[in-house]
Design an enzyme around this catalytic site. Structure first.
Site, mmCIF file in Angstrom:
data_model
loop_
_atom_site.group_PDB
_atom_site.id
_atom_site.type_symbol
_atom_site.label_atom_id
_atom_site.label_comp_id
_atom_site.label_asym_id
_atom_site.label_seq_id
_atom_site.Cartn_x
_atom_site.Cartn_y
_atom_site.Cartn_z
ATOM 1 N N CYS A 144 -14.138 0.633 -15.040
ATOM 2 C CA CYS A 144 -14.377 1.812 -13.886
ATOM 3 C C CYS A 144 -12.688 2.824 -14.424
ATOM 4 C CB CYS A 144 -15.153 1.919 -12.951
ATOM 5 S SG CYS A 144 -15.951 3.708 -12.755
ATOM 6 N N CYS A 180 -18.109 0.143 -19.590
ATOM 7 C CA CYS A 180 -19.426 0.160 -18.496
ATOM 8 C C CYS A 180 -20.025 -1.651 -19.175
ATOM 9 C CB CYS A 180 -20.652 1.349 -19.000
ATOM 10 S SG CYS A 180 -19.342 2.390 -18.266
ATOM 11 N N CYS A 197 -19.426 -4.140 -16.549
ATOM 12 C CA CYS A 197 -19.705 -4.343 -15.527
ATOM 13 C C CYS A 197 -20.715 -4.162 -14.694
ATOM 14 C CB CYS A 197 -19.468 -1.796 -14.903
ATOM 15 S SG CYS A 197 -19.504 -2.113 -13.471
ATOM 16 N N GLU A 253 0.395 -1.589 0.112
ATOM 17 C CA GLU A 253 0.288 0.407 0.071
ATOM 18 C C GLU A 253 0.458 1.007 0.263
ATOM 19 O OE1 GLU A 253 -2.573 -0.293 -0.687
ATOM 20 O OE2 GLU A 253 -3.493 -1.577 -1.011
ATOM 21 N N CYS A 260 -25.873 2.675 -11.710
ATOM 22 C CA CYS A 260 -24.547 3.354 -11.539
ATOM 23 C C CYS A 260 -25.191 5.153 -12.011
ATOM 24 C CB CYS A 260 -24.131 3.377 -12.805
ATOM 25 S SG CYS A 260 -22.111 4.619 -13.071
ATOM 26 N N TYR A 309 -5.751 6.878 4.509
ATOM 27 C CA TYR A 309 -5.890 5.766 3.333
ATOM 28 C C TYR A 309 -4.990 4.545 3.792
ATOM 29 C CZ TYR A 309 -5.547 2.553 -0.128
ATOM 30 O OH TYR A 309 -5.185 1.348 -0.954
ATOM 31 N N ASP A 321 -9.770 4.588 -2.005
ATOM 32 C CA ASP A 321 -8.409 5.483 -3.051
ATOM 33 C C ASP A 321 -9.111 6.018 -3.690
ATOM 34 O OD1 ASP A 321 -9.077 3.120 -4.660
ATOM 35 O OD2 ASP A 321 -7.143 2.716 -5.296
#
Length: 375
Positions: free
Chosen positions: A205, A212, A215, A52, A221, A135, A153
């Site tokens: 995305c 899309c 997705c 991370e 959405c 985060y 994130d």
């Protein structure tokens, strides 16, 4: 942002994203695959923390090789803590944002010395570690320890902003986005859910030309419904970057190149580098060489972009054969001023010096130039 809409659809969105992750999770060296994590097996907290920190401002593709190099050289947090900071910085070279590497080592020392090599599991305790922000604390708590924490994130930020058409410009809009992610985050499996959202943001995305059609939450959405997906998240207008100029100095002797260790504080602190003319984010360099002599100037050999400014670099090559060296100490050299921590590095092994990308570019240019002149 419609808060009622988020509450009403959250459970359906969460279920679909989680189901998609089971069969489509990216295979990453720090992860435990979802079909295994479902049995209660969690990843090594050291691996999650390390990955991370590396992933901040950096792509997964760039991080994988560095993660593997670090964990091979320093398999545990205790090993990393025992390393010299200079070696950690050299191994980090090329990832950029070098304050992360210094904080990485500080945090490793703290965990090894103050916590017997064991990371805390709670988000609030993780936040107390050196260099660990909101985060990273949330990500480690959720992914490595199975705690419920709201992880946001850049990929998650984009996904959530589009799902709920959150049009408050960043950075103010981050608060609304966090509310949306909080509503979606399940009580159990928050780590896998966060990683599922990261994967959708990274591969479906995307910032440009989102996919899309594949997705799993397309029907939920709001941005897709309005056909304005790329509008989100709404970002403030970009400020023009100033351009600074600097000069690097190439001093060579006996097939070795003079390097210095930069001051601990400031840009690229504690990194090995070529001597330079004290350029900075706010000012141009002064252009004066560190010693008198015959210099050959090569203009604008490197152009490099930092977060808040760009830098154009000239390279001045020292033409004299003799350099005054302090008696009895080949590591310190008189260059018209005192320079500490001078290193003579074999040019043939310069790739092992761990130079920051900016300086590595200049060195590669000069080596290539030398090769041309020798033909």
């Amino acid at each position: 942002m419609g808060v009622d809409r988020i509450t009403g659809e959250a459970q359906f969105i969460t279920a679909k994203i989680s189901a998609h992750y089971v069969d489509n999770a990216r295979n990453l060296p720090w992860r435990v695959p979802p079909k295994i994590s479902a049995s209660g097996m969690l990843p090594d907290p050291y691996h999650i923390w390390l990955s991370e920190v590396m992933l901040q401002q950096t792509t997964v593709a760039a991080v994988i090789a560095y993660f593997q190099k670090f964990t091979k050289r320093w398999p545990t947090i205790a090993d990393l803590a025992a390393a010299d900071e200079a070696d950690v910085l050299a191994a980090w070279a090329g990832l950029g944002y070098y304050a992360r590497a210094r904080n990485l080592h500080k945090c490793a020392l703290h965990v090894a010395d103050e916590r017997n090599g064991v990371f805390p599991a709670q988000e609030a305790e993780l936040l107390k570690l050196p260099g660990v922000g909101a985060y990273t604390a949330a990500a480690v708590a959720a992914i490595a320890f199975g705690k419920r924490a709201v992880v946001v994130d850049a990929n998650i930020e984009r996904l959530v902003a589009r799902l709920f058409a959150i049009d408050t410009p960043l950075p103010k809009g981050k608060g609304d986005i966090r509310i949306g992610m909080d509503a979606l985050t399940p009580e159990q499996g928050a780590g896998d859910f966060a990683q599922a959202c990261m994967d959708i943001g990274a591969s479906i995305c995307t910032a440009k030309a989102p996919k899309c059609d594949i997705c799993p939450v397309q029907v939920h959405c709001a941005a897709y419904a309005n056909a304005d997906q790329e509008r989100y998240p709404v970002k403030p207008a970009k400020k023009a970057k100033p351009t600074r100029s600097g000069r690097f100095f190439w001093i060579e002797q006996d097939e070795k190149l003079l390097l210095i260790t930069r001051p601990a504080k400031g840009m690229l602190g504690s990194m090995r580098a070529l001597p330079d003319d004290n350029w900075a984010a706010g000012t141009d360099g002064h252009g004066q060489p560190p010693l008198d002599g015959d210099w050959q100037l090569h203009e604008n050999v490197v152009q490099h972009s930092f977060t808040h400014f760009s830098l154009e670099v000239d390279l001045a090559v020292y033409q004299s054969d003799k350099i005054a060296i302090n008696k009895g100490d080949n590591k310190k050299i008189e260059l018209g001023q005192v320079l500490d921590d001078v290193i003579w590095w074999p040019i043939d092994d310069i790739e092992d010096a761990g130079l920051p990308t900016l300086f590595a570019k200049a060195v590669r240019w000069a080596v290539k130039q030398k090769l041309k002149e020798s033909l």
